[in-house]
Design a protein around this motif. Structure first.
Motif, PDB file in Angstrom:
ATOM      1  N   VAL A  87     -23.807 -14.466  34.123  1.00 13.56           N
ATOM      2  CA  VAL A  87     -23.042 -16.026  34.625  1.00 13.56           C
ATOM      3  C   VAL A  87     -21.870 -16.407  33.849  1.00 13.56           C
ATOM      4  CG1 VAL A  87     -23.985 -17.713  35.523  1.00 13.56           C
ATOM      5  CG2 VAL A  87     -25.816 -15.608  35.906  1.00 13.56           C
ATOM      6  N   GLY A  88     -22.635 -16.573  32.447  1.00 17.52           N
ATOM      7  CA  GLY A  88     -21.756 -17.560  31.476  1.00 17.52           C
ATOM      8  C   GLY A  88     -20.237 -17.148  31.881  1.00 17.52           C
ATOM      9  N   VAL A  89     -20.354 -15.603  31.527  1.00 15.79           N
ATOM     10  CA  VAL A  89     -18.646 -14.768  31.076  1.00 15.79           C
ATOM     11  C   VAL A  89     -18.161 -15.092  32.483  1.00 15.79           C
ATOM     12  CG1 VAL A  89     -17.263 -12.969  30.970  1.00 15.79           C
ATOM     13  CG2 VAL A  89     -19.662 -13.741  29.373  1.00 15.79           C
ATOM     14  N   VAL A  90     -18.380 -14.908  33.640  1.00 14.29           N
ATOM     15  CA  VAL A  90     -17.877 -14.832  34.599  1.00 14.29           C
ATOM     16  C   VAL A  90     -17.823 -16.777  34.953  1.00 14.29           C
ATOM     17  CG1 VAL A  90     -18.053 -14.855  37.621  1.00 14.29           C
ATOM     18  CG2 VAL A  90     -19.431 -12.762  36.255  1.00 14.29           C
ATOM     19  N   PHE A  91     -18.546 -17.400  34.590  1.00 12.87           N
ATOM     20  CA  PHE A  91     -17.906 -18.593  35.041  1.00 12.87           C
ATOM     21  C   PHE A  91     -16.532 -19.273  34.047  1.00 12.87           C
ATOM     22  CE2 PHE A  91     -18.754 -23.331  33.740  1.00 12.87           C
ATOM     23  CZ  PHE A  91     -18.373 -24.174  35.792  1.00 12.87           C
ATOM     24  N   TRP A  92     -17.205 -19.040  33.068  1.00  8.14           N
ATOM     25  CA  TRP A  92     -16.261 -19.050  31.298  1.00  8.14           C
ATOM     26  C   TRP A  92     -14.607 -18.701  32.153  1.00  8.14           C
ATOM     27  CZ3 TRP A  92     -16.705 -24.192  31.119  1.00  8.14           C
ATOM     28  CH2 TRP A  92     -17.932 -24.870  30.485  1.00  8.14           C
ATOM     29  N   VAL A  93     -15.236 -17.308  32.622  1.00 10.55           N
ATOM     30  CA  VAL A  93     -13.247 -16.762  33.090  1.00 10.55           C
ATOM     31  C   VAL A  93     -13.150 -17.415  33.780  1.00 10.55           C
ATOM     32  CG1 VAL A  93     -12.237 -14.310  33.942  1.00 10.55           C
ATOM     33  CG2 VAL A  93     -13.687 -14.138  31.990  1.00 10.55           C
ATOM     34  N   LEU A  94     -13.161 -17.944  35.147  1.00  6.12           N
ATOM     35  CA  LEU A  94     -12.491 -17.754  36.080  1.00  6.12           C
ATOM     36  C   LEU A  94     -11.868 -19.713  35.744  1.00  6.12           C
ATOM     37  CD1 LEU A  94     -15.049 -16.968  39.381  1.00  6.12           C
ATOM     38  CD2 LEU A  94     -13.394 -16.350  38.911  1.00  6.12           C
ATOM     39  N   VAL A  95     -12.800 -20.375  34.984  1.00  4.04           N
ATOM     40  CA  VAL A  95     -12.914 -21.591  34.851  1.00  4.04           C
ATOM     41  C   VAL A  95     -10.923 -21.238  33.892  1.00  4.04           C
ATOM     42  CG1 VAL A  95     -12.630 -23.762  33.330  1.00  4.04           C
ATOM     43  CG2 VAL A  95     -14.265 -23.157  35.450  1.00  4.04           C
ATOM     44  N   ALA A  96     -11.399 -20.825  32.789  1.00  6.16           N
ATOM     45  CA  ALA A  96      -9.948 -20.520  31.592  1.00  6.16           C
ATOM     46  C   ALA A  96      -9.137 -19.740  32.826  1.00  6.16           C
ATOM     47  CB  ALA A  96     -10.548 -19.470  30.753  1.00  6.16           C
ATOM     48  N   TRP A  97      -8.941 -18.834  33.592  1.00  4.96           N
ATOM     49  CA  TRP A  97      -7.816 -18.110  34.563  1.00  4.96           C
ATOM     50  C   TRP A  97      -7.289 -19.130  35.330  1.00  4.96           C
ATOM     51  CZ3 TRP A  97      -8.729 -17.775  39.959  1.00  4.96           C
ATOM     52  CH2 TRP A  97      -7.352 -16.193  40.353  1.00  4.96           C
ATOM     53  N   ARG A  98      -7.863 -20.434  35.691  1.00  7.53           N
ATOM     54  CA  ARG A  98      -7.028 -21.474  36.292  1.00  7.53           C
ATOM     55  C   ARG A  98      -7.080 -22.080  35.287  1.00  7.53           C
ATOM     56  NH1 ARG A  98      -6.265 -21.451  40.955  1.00  7.53           N
ATOM     57  NH2 ARG A  98      -6.920 -23.948  41.869  1.00  7.53           N
ATOM     58  N   THR A  99      -7.613 -22.175  34.372  1.00  7.14           N
ATOM     59  CA  THR A  99      -6.320 -23.591  33.468  1.00  7.14           C
ATOM     60  C   THR A  99      -5.373 -23.050  32.533  1.00  7.14           C
ATOM     61  OG1 THR A  99      -8.730 -24.208  32.923  1.00  7.14           O
ATOM     62  CG2 THR A  99      -7.349 -24.705  31.261  1.00  7.14           C
ATOM     63  N   PRO A 100      -4.270 -24.001  32.667  1.00  2.05           N
ATOM     64  CA  PRO A 100      -3.141 -23.697  31.801  1.00  2.05           C
ATOM     65  C   PRO A 100      -4.237 -24.001  30.086  1.00  2.05           C
ATOM     66  CG  PRO A 100      -2.868 -25.402  33.124  1.00  2.05           C
ATOM     67  CD  PRO A 100      -4.351 -25.081  33.203  1.00  2.05           C
ATOM     68  N   GLY A 101      -3.689 -22.639  30.007  1.00  2.58           N
ATOM     69  CA  GLY A 101      -3.309 -21.949  27.956  1.00  2.58           C
ATOM     70  C   GLY A 101      -4.583 -21.203  27.671  1.00  2.58           C
ATOM     71  N   MET A 118      -8.792 -14.653  25.792  1.00  4.00           N
ATOM     72  CA  MET A 118      -8.257 -14.906  27.110  1.00  4.00           C
ATOM     73  C   MET A 118      -6.730 -15.342  26.629  1.00  4.00           C
ATOM     74  SD  MET A 118      -9.347 -14.560  29.924  1.00  4.00           S
ATOM     75  CE  MET A 118      -8.759 -15.974  31.210  1.00  4.00           C
ATOM     76  N   SER A 119      -7.213 -16.520  24.820  1.00  2.00           N
ATOM     77  CA  SER A 119      -5.599 -17.359  24.450  1.00  2.00           C
ATOM     78  C   SER A 119      -5.803 -17.384  23.050  1.00  2.00           C
ATOM     79  CB  SER A 119      -6.329 -19.090  24.346  1.00  2.00           C
ATOM     80  OG  SER A 119      -6.594 -19.375  25.796  1.00  2.00           O
ATOM     81  N   GLY A 120      -6.841 -16.012  22.769  1.00  2.00           N
ATOM     82  CA  GLY A 120      -6.354 -15.423  21.503  1.00  2.00           C
ATOM     83  C   GLY A 120      -7.005 -16.629  20.206  1.00  2.00           C
ATOM     84  N   VAL A 121      -7.537 -15.443  18.780  1.00  2.00           N
ATOM     85  CA  VAL A 121      -7.769 -16.749  18.179  1.00  2.00           C
ATOM     86  C   VAL A 121      -7.264 -17.105  17.453  1.00  2.00           C
ATOM     87  CG1 VAL A 121      -9.115 -16.207  15.930  1.00  2.00           C
ATOM     88  CG2 VAL A 121      -9.683 -14.649  18.272  1.00  2.00           C
ATOM     89  N   GLY A 122      -7.097 -18.186  17.487  1.00  2.00           N
ATOM     90  CA  GLY A 122      -6.220 -19.430  16.285  1.00  2.00           C
ATOM     91  C   GLY A 122      -7.180 -20.364  15.672  1.00  2.00           C
ATOM     92  N   PRO A 123      -6.356 -21.681  14.993  1.00  2.00           N
ATOM     93  CA  PRO A 123      -6.652 -22.314  14.169  1.00  2.00           C
ATOM     94  C   PRO A 123      -8.120 -23.162  14.512  1.00  2.00           C
ATOM     95  CG  PRO A 123      -4.234 -22.662  14.327  1.00  2.00           C
ATOM     96  CD  PRO A 123      -4.720 -21.395  15.187  1.00  2.00           C
ATOM     97  N   LEU A 124      -7.364 -23.406  15.837  1.00  2.00           N
ATOM     98  CA  LEU A 124      -8.252 -24.543  16.229  1.00  2.00           C
ATOM     99  C   LEU A 124      -9.614 -23.802  16.920  1.00  2.00           C
ATOM    100  CD1 LEU A 124      -6.519 -27.258  17.924  1.00  2.00           C
ATOM    101  CD2 LEU A 124      -7.322 -26.659  16.295  1.00  2.00           C
ATOM    102  N   LEU A 125     -10.192 -22.559  17.366  1.00  2.00           N
ATOM    103  CA  LEU A 125     -11.427 -21.851  17.760  1.00  2.00           C
ATOM    104  C   LEU A 125     -12.161 -22.525  17.392  1.00  2.00           C
ATOM    105  CD1 LEU A 125     -11.834 -19.942  19.719  1.00  2.00           C
ATOM    106  CD2 LEU A 125     -12.240 -17.846  18.419  1.00  2.00           C
ATOM    107  N   LEU A 126     -12.657 -22.777  15.875  1.00  2.00           N
ATOM    108  CA  LEU A 126     -13.399 -23.437  15.262  1.00  2.00           C
ATOM    109  C   LEU A 126     -14.152 -24.496  15.786  1.00  2.00           C
ATOM    110  CD1 LEU A 126     -16.298 -23.081  13.684  1.00  2.00           C
ATOM    111  CD2 LEU A 126     -14.854 -23.507  11.704  1.00  2.00           C
ATOM    112  N   ALA A 127     -13.426 -25.205  15.633  1.00  2.00           N
ATOM    113  CA  ALA A 127     -13.624 -26.595  16.142  1.00  2.00           C
ATOM    114  C   ALA A 127     -13.799 -26.629  18.448  1.00  2.00           C
ATOM    115  CB  ALA A 127     -12.286 -27.226  16.116  1.00  2.00           C
ATOM    116  N   GLY A 128     -13.212 -25.673  18.784  1.00  2.00           N
ATOM    117  CA  GLY A 128     -13.666 -25.000  20.542  1.00  2.00           C
ATOM    118  C   GLY A 128     -15.261 -25.184  20.412  1.00  2.00           C
TER     119      GLY A 128
END
Length: 120
Positions: free
Chosen positions: A17-31, A81-91
């Motif tokens: 449920v969590g992966v589907v929900f967040w993938v849908l949100v990420a897919w609809r979100t710029p970035g 979805m976006s790749g591993v970046g320097p702010l992933l830990l902050a996320g």
């Protein structure tokens, strides 16, 4: 053994449920970062809290865990979805902070379910 099976089933459902929900949100979100969605605080986060409540009610044992897992799943979805970046830990830290209300809501829903059904 039954408690372990229930824990695994609850974990599997929460993951799906969590992966589907967040993938849908990420897919609809710029970035692709859910927390950057324009409607994160007004739509996305309240829906996530509602999902946490439903998961807590469906799986009342260790219900707080489903809220935590649901919210932390944002980080791996962003990494994919976006790749591993320097702010992933902050996320990840941000997701952990957002998980506190979700954990409380899921735990409350689980407690209500246990009380209504006379579970220990």
């Amino acid at each position: 053994m039954r408690a372990t099976g229930n824990l695994l089933a609850a974990s599997a459902v929460t993951l799906k449920v969590g992966v589907v929900f967040w993938v849908l949100v990420a897919w609809r979100t710029p970035g692709g970062e859910p927390w950057d969605a324009p409607a994160f605080w007004t739509v996305v986060y309240p829906i996530a809290l509602g999902i946490a409540a439903v998961l807590g009610a469906c799986f009342p044992r260790r219900a707080w865990l489903w809220g935590l897992l649901l919210m932390v799943l944002q980080a791996p979805v962003v990494a994919v979805m976006s790749g591993v970046g320097p702010l992933l830990l902050a996320g990840l830290v941000y997701a952990l902070v957002l998980a506190v209300p979700a954990m409380a809501i899921a735990a409350t829903a689980g407690a209500w379910r246990r009380r209504l059904h006379g579970m220990a």
